[in-house]
Every structure is written in structure tokens, then in C-alpha cells.
Design a protein around this motif. Structure first.
Motif, PDB file in Angstrom:
ATOM      1  N   TYR A   1       5.136  10.980  11.606  1.00 53.49           N
ATOM      2  CA  TYR A   1       6.480  11.234  12.104  1.00 53.49           C
ATOM      3  C   TYR A   1       7.191  12.421  11.451  1.00 53.49           C
ATOM      4  N   GLY A   2       6.626  12.965  10.383  1.00 51.69           N
ATOM      5  CA  GLY A   2       7.230  14.147   9.796  1.00 51.69           C
ATOM      6  C   GLY A   2       8.008  13.888   8.521  1.00 51.69           C
ATOM      7  N   ARG A   3       8.568  14.958   7.993  1.00 50.10           N
ATOM      8  CA  ARG A   3       9.205  14.946   6.678  1.00 50.10           C
ATOM      9  C   ARG A   3      10.381  13.979   6.584  1.00 50.10           C
ATOM     10  N   ALA A   4      11.271  14.002   7.562  1.00 48.03           N
ATOM     11  CA  ALA A   4      12.474  13.160   7.489  1.00 48.03           C
ATOM     12  C   ALA A   4      12.101  11.685   7.427  1.00 48.03           C
ATOM     13  N   ASN A   5      11.139  11.272   8.259  1.00 50.77           N
ATOM     14  CA  ASN A   5      10.715   9.878   8.248  1.00 50.77           C
ATOM     15  C   ASN A   5      10.034   9.523   6.943  1.00 50.77           C
ATOM     16  N   GLY A   6       9.221  10.452   6.415  1.00 54.28           N
ATOM     17  CA  GLY A   6       8.553  10.205   5.151  1.00 54.28           C
ATOM     18  C   GLY A   6       9.536  10.035   4.015  1.00 54.28           C
ATOM     19  N   LEU A   7      10.572  10.876   4.003  1.00 54.16           N
ATOM     20  CA  LEU A   7      11.592  10.781   2.959  1.00 54.16           C
ATOM     21  C   LEU A   7      12.401   9.496   3.097  1.00 54.16           C
ATOM     22  N   ALA A   8      12.675   9.090   4.328  1.00 53.16           N
ATOM     23  CA  ALA A   8      13.414   7.839   4.546  1.00 53.16           C
ATOM     24  C   ALA A   8      12.584   6.651   4.071  1.00 53.16           C
ATOM     25  N   THR A   9      11.278   6.679   4.345  1.00 55.34           N
ATOM     26  CA  THR A   9      10.394   5.614   3.880  1.00 55.34           C
ATOM     27  C   THR A   9      10.361   5.578   2.359  1.00 55.34           C
ATOM     28  N   SER A  10      10.306   6.753   1.739  1.00 53.52           N
ATOM     29  CA  SER A  10      10.305   6.846   0.274  1.00 53.52           C
ATOM     30  C   SER A  10      11.590   6.276  -0.312  1.00 53.52           C
ATOM     31  N   ALA A  11      12.708   6.568   0.332  1.00 50.62           N
ATOM     32  CA  ALA A  11      13.993   6.018  -0.128  1.00 50.62           C
ATOM     33  C   ALA A  11      13.991   4.499  -0.028  1.00 50.62           C
ATOM     34  N   GLY A  12      13.377   3.970   1.027  1.00 48.94           N
ATOM     35  CA  GLY A  12      13.283   2.523   1.182  1.00 48.94           C
ATOM     36  C   GLY A  12      12.446   1.888   0.084  1.00 48.94           C
TER      37      GLY A  12
ATOM     38  N   VAL B   1      14.492   2.604  10.692  1.00 44.94           N
ATOM     39  CA  VAL B   1      13.256   1.825  10.765  1.00 44.94           C
ATOM     40  C   VAL B   1      12.312   2.238   9.637  1.00 44.94           C
ATOM     41  N   ALA B   2      12.213   3.545   9.398  1.00 44.68           N
ATOM     42  CA  ALA B   2      11.360   4.046   8.319  1.00 44.68           C
ATOM     43  C   ALA B   2      11.848   3.531   6.965  1.00 44.68           C
ATOM     44  N   PHE B   3      13.152   3.572   6.739  1.00 51.17           N
ATOM     45  CA  PHE B   3      13.721   3.073   5.494  1.00 51.17           C
ATOM     46  C   PHE B   3      13.428   1.585   5.333  1.00 51.17           C
ATOM     47  N   ARG B   4      13.627   0.833   6.411  1.00 49.63           N
ATOM     48  CA  ARG B   4      13.422  -0.619   6.349  1.00 49.63           C
ATOM     49  C   ARG B   4      11.971  -0.969   6.038  1.00 49.63           C
ATOM     50  N   ARG B   5      11.051  -0.216   6.627  1.00 54.07           N
ATOM     51  CA  ARG B   5       9.635  -0.495   6.369  1.00 54.07           C
ATOM     52  C   ARG B   5       9.266  -0.207   4.916  1.00 54.07           C
ATOM     53  N   GLY B   6       9.776   0.888   4.384  1.00 56.10           N
ATOM     54  CA  GLY B   6       9.525   1.186   2.974  1.00 56.10           C
ATOM     55  C   GLY B   6      10.131   0.125   2.071  1.00 56.10           C
ATOM     56  N   PHE B   7      11.358  -0.298   2.393  1.00 56.87           N
ATOM     57  CA  PHE B   7      12.064  -1.304   1.597  1.00 56.87           C
ATOM     58  C   PHE B   7      11.324  -2.634   1.593  1.00 56.87           C
ATOM     59  N   LEU B   8      10.975  -3.128   2.776  1.00 56.76           N
ATOM     60  CA  LEU B   8      10.308  -4.428   2.873  1.00 56.76           C
ATOM     61  C   LEU B   8       8.917  -4.396   2.263  1.00 56.76           C
ATOM     62  N   THR B   9       8.219  -3.277   2.427  1.00 54.99           N
ATOM     63  CA  THR B   9       6.875  -3.173   1.859  1.00 54.99           C
ATOM     64  C   THR B   9       6.910  -3.342   0.353  1.00 54.99           C
ATOM     65  N   ASN B  10       7.898  -2.743  -0.304  1.00 52.01           N
ATOM     66  CA  ASN B  10       7.996  -2.862  -1.753  1.00 52.01           C
ATOM     67  C   ASN B  10       8.625  -4.182  -2.175  1.00 52.01           C
ATOM     68  N   ALA B  11       9.710  -4.566  -1.526  1.00 50.17           N
ATOM     69  CA  ALA B  11      10.441  -5.766  -1.936  1.00 50.17           C
ATOM     70  C   ALA B  11       9.615  -7.034  -1.784  1.00 50.17           C
ATOM     71  N   LEU B  12       8.704  -7.059  -0.793  1.00 48.58           N
ATOM     72  CA  LEU B  12       7.889  -8.248  -0.561  1.00 48.58           C
ATOM     73  C   LEU B  12       6.544  -8.198  -1.278  1.00 48.58           C
ATOM     74  N   ASN B  13       6.298  -7.133  -2.018  1.00 56.48           N
ATOM     75  CA  ASN B  13       5.002  -6.966  -2.678  1.00 56.48           C
ATOM     76  C   ASN B  13       4.892  -7.884  -3.901  1.00 56.48           C
ATOM     77  N   PRO B  14       4.025  -8.913  -3.859  1.00 60.02           N
ATOM     78  CA  PRO B  14       3.916  -9.828  -5.003  1.00 60.02           C
ATOM     79  C   PRO B  14       3.332  -9.158  -6.244  1.00 60.02           C
ATOM     80  N   LYS B  15       2.552  -8.088  -6.050  1.00 62.32           N
ATOM     81  CA  LYS B  15       2.048  -7.364  -7.217  1.00 62.32           C
ATOM     82  C   LYS B  15       3.198  -6.711  -7.975  1.00 62.32           C
ATOM     83  N   ALA B  16       4.193  -6.228  -7.227  1.00 55.40           N
ATOM     84  CA  ALA B  16       5.378  -5.671  -7.871  1.00 55.40           C
ATOM     85  C   ALA B  16       6.142  -6.768  -8.605  1.00 55.40           C
ATOM     86  N   THR B  17       6.185  -7.952  -8.013  1.00 56.77           N
ATOM     87  CA  THR B  17       6.835  -9.090  -8.668  1.00 56.77           C
ATOM     88  C   THR B  17       6.177  -9.385 -10.007  1.00 56.77           C
ATOM     89  N   LEU B  18       4.847  -9.430 -10.013  1.00 53.48           N
ATOM     90  CA  LEU B  18       4.121  -9.697 -11.254  1.00 53.48           C
ATOM     91  C   LEU B  18       4.343  -8.584 -12.277  1.00 53.48           C
TER      92      LEU B  18
END
Length: 208
Positions: free
Chosen positions: A35-46, A116-133
Motif C-alpha cells: 500500500y505504500g509509505r503512508a500505510n507502512g508508517l501508519a502500521t508502524s505507529a500502530g 485500518v493500517a494503524f489498527r492492524r499494527g496496534f492489534l498485532t502487537n497488543a495481542l502478541n503473547p510473546k510481547a506479554t511474556l
């Protein structure tokens, strides 16, 4: 009391954790290339914002509850696996594009879908159990109980900003025309490869 040694230990551990390939990297790669730079940056922010979720529950003591409640942690694992599996299946369902990559630049509507890009980045990290550990270990083994909560919050803000900066840098590199051209040369095969990676990661989460 100087907190620099404690901060240095946290910064080093965080660097190796964030630099290792995982769900965050796969999602940022997918959005940056497709999707390009803007979407990538939004995902990174998420992804960076998702770090704050782990920080806040550690500060509130919920991390201890999670470690002492296997059922709660199991629910978290399955939620993360389902979400990664969903993203993987969506990627596997991609179809060949009509035309060459040069003729199929990201459409305006994709640039507008940054939430949507931000939300996907956010949920991917927030729900990651490895990050929890990781954060559970960090705040129990590295951070002293005598360290003030405001200092601990400072550690957390640093890790969130460092994560955002790291993945933003990756986004800038991955969204370059030459890089996108390379990945998109095979079009939907790239999407399907990412789909397989996400599904494998989902299985790993379940087996964690």
C-alpha cells in the motif's frame, strides 16, 4: 539513585526483541510493500502504540495477574492466533493483479485507509503473547520494585517510541519504489507468502 544502568539493560533487551522478525515485521512489510509509505508508517505507529498496552498493564500490576492466571493467558494466546490467522487467510485469498506493477500504483483509497493500517499494527502487537511474556519478564527481572512508577512509565514511553522509530525506518526502506517493484514483481505470490508466514506465526503462538 541512578536509573541509567537499569535503563541501559532495558534498552538493550528491547533492541534485540524489536529487531527479531515476528508478526509486527510481517504486518509492516505487507502494508509498506502493498500500500505504500503512508500505510507502512501508519502500521508502524500502530505497533508502537500497541507497546503502551503492555506498559500500562505492567504498571497496574495486571502482568502479575496474567502470569498467575493460565486461563487468562490462554485466552490471550488464542485471540492473538485467531487474529494472525485471519490476516494470513486474507493475504492467501489475494488474486493476480491485472497489469504490471508500474501500471498498478497504490490507489488513492488505499492511502486514505490509514486507520485500518494503524489498527492492524496496534492489534498485532497488543495481542502478541510473546510481547506479554517479554514485558512481564522485563518488569519483574530487570526493573526494581523500588523504581518509581513515573520512571517505569518513562521506560515504557522510550520503548514505544523506539519501536515506532524502528518500524518507521523499515517502512521507509520497504516502501521505496525499487523495493516495492522487487516484491510486487510476483504480485499476489508475495501476498500469499506473507499469508503463509502469518499463519505459521499464528500456529507458533498457539504452541507457545
Amino acid at each position: 539513585m541512578s536509573y541509567w544502568p537499569e535503563f541501559a539493560a532495558i534498552a538493550i533487551a528491547h533492541f534485540f526483541a524489536v529487531a527479531s522478525p515476528g508478526p509486527d515485521f510481517a504486518v509492516v512489510l505487507k502494508h509498506s510493500v502493498s500500500y505504500g509509505r503512508a500505510n507502512g508508517l501508519a502500521t508502524s505507529a500502530g505497533v508502537g502504540a500497541g507497546i503502551l498496552v503492555h506498559i500500562f498493564y505492567c504498571l497496574l500490576g495486571v502482568a502479575l495477574l496474567i502470569s498467575q492466571a493460565p486461563t487468562l493467558f490462554m485466552v490471550l494466546k488464542y485471540l492473538a492466533a485467531l487474529y494472525l490467522g485471519y490476516l494470513g487467510v486474507q493475504a492467501l485469498r489475494s488474486k493476480p493483479a491485472a497489469g504490471e506493477f508500474e501500471q498498478a500504483q497504490p490507489q488513492p483509497q488505499l492511502h486514505q485507509n490509514l486507520l485500518v493500517a494503524f489498527r492492524r499494527g496496534f492489534l498485532t502487537n497488543a495481542l502478541n503473547p510473546k510481547a506479554t511474556l517479554f514485558f512481564l519478564s522485563l518488569f519483574t527481572l530487570v526493573v526494581s520494585v523500588q523504581t518509581p512508577k513515573m520512571v517505569q512509565l518513562g521506560y515504557g514511553l522510550y520503548m514505544a517510541l523506539a519501536t515506532w522509530a524502528w518500524f518507521s525506518l523499515l517502512s521507509l526502506l520497504l516502501s521505496k519504489q525499487q523495493v516495492r517493484g522487487f516484491f510486487n514483481a510476483k504480485g499476489f505470490w508475495f501476498d500469499r507468502a506473507i499469508g503463509v508466514v502469518l499463519i505459521v506465526l499464528a500456529i507458533q503462538v498457539v504452541l507457545l
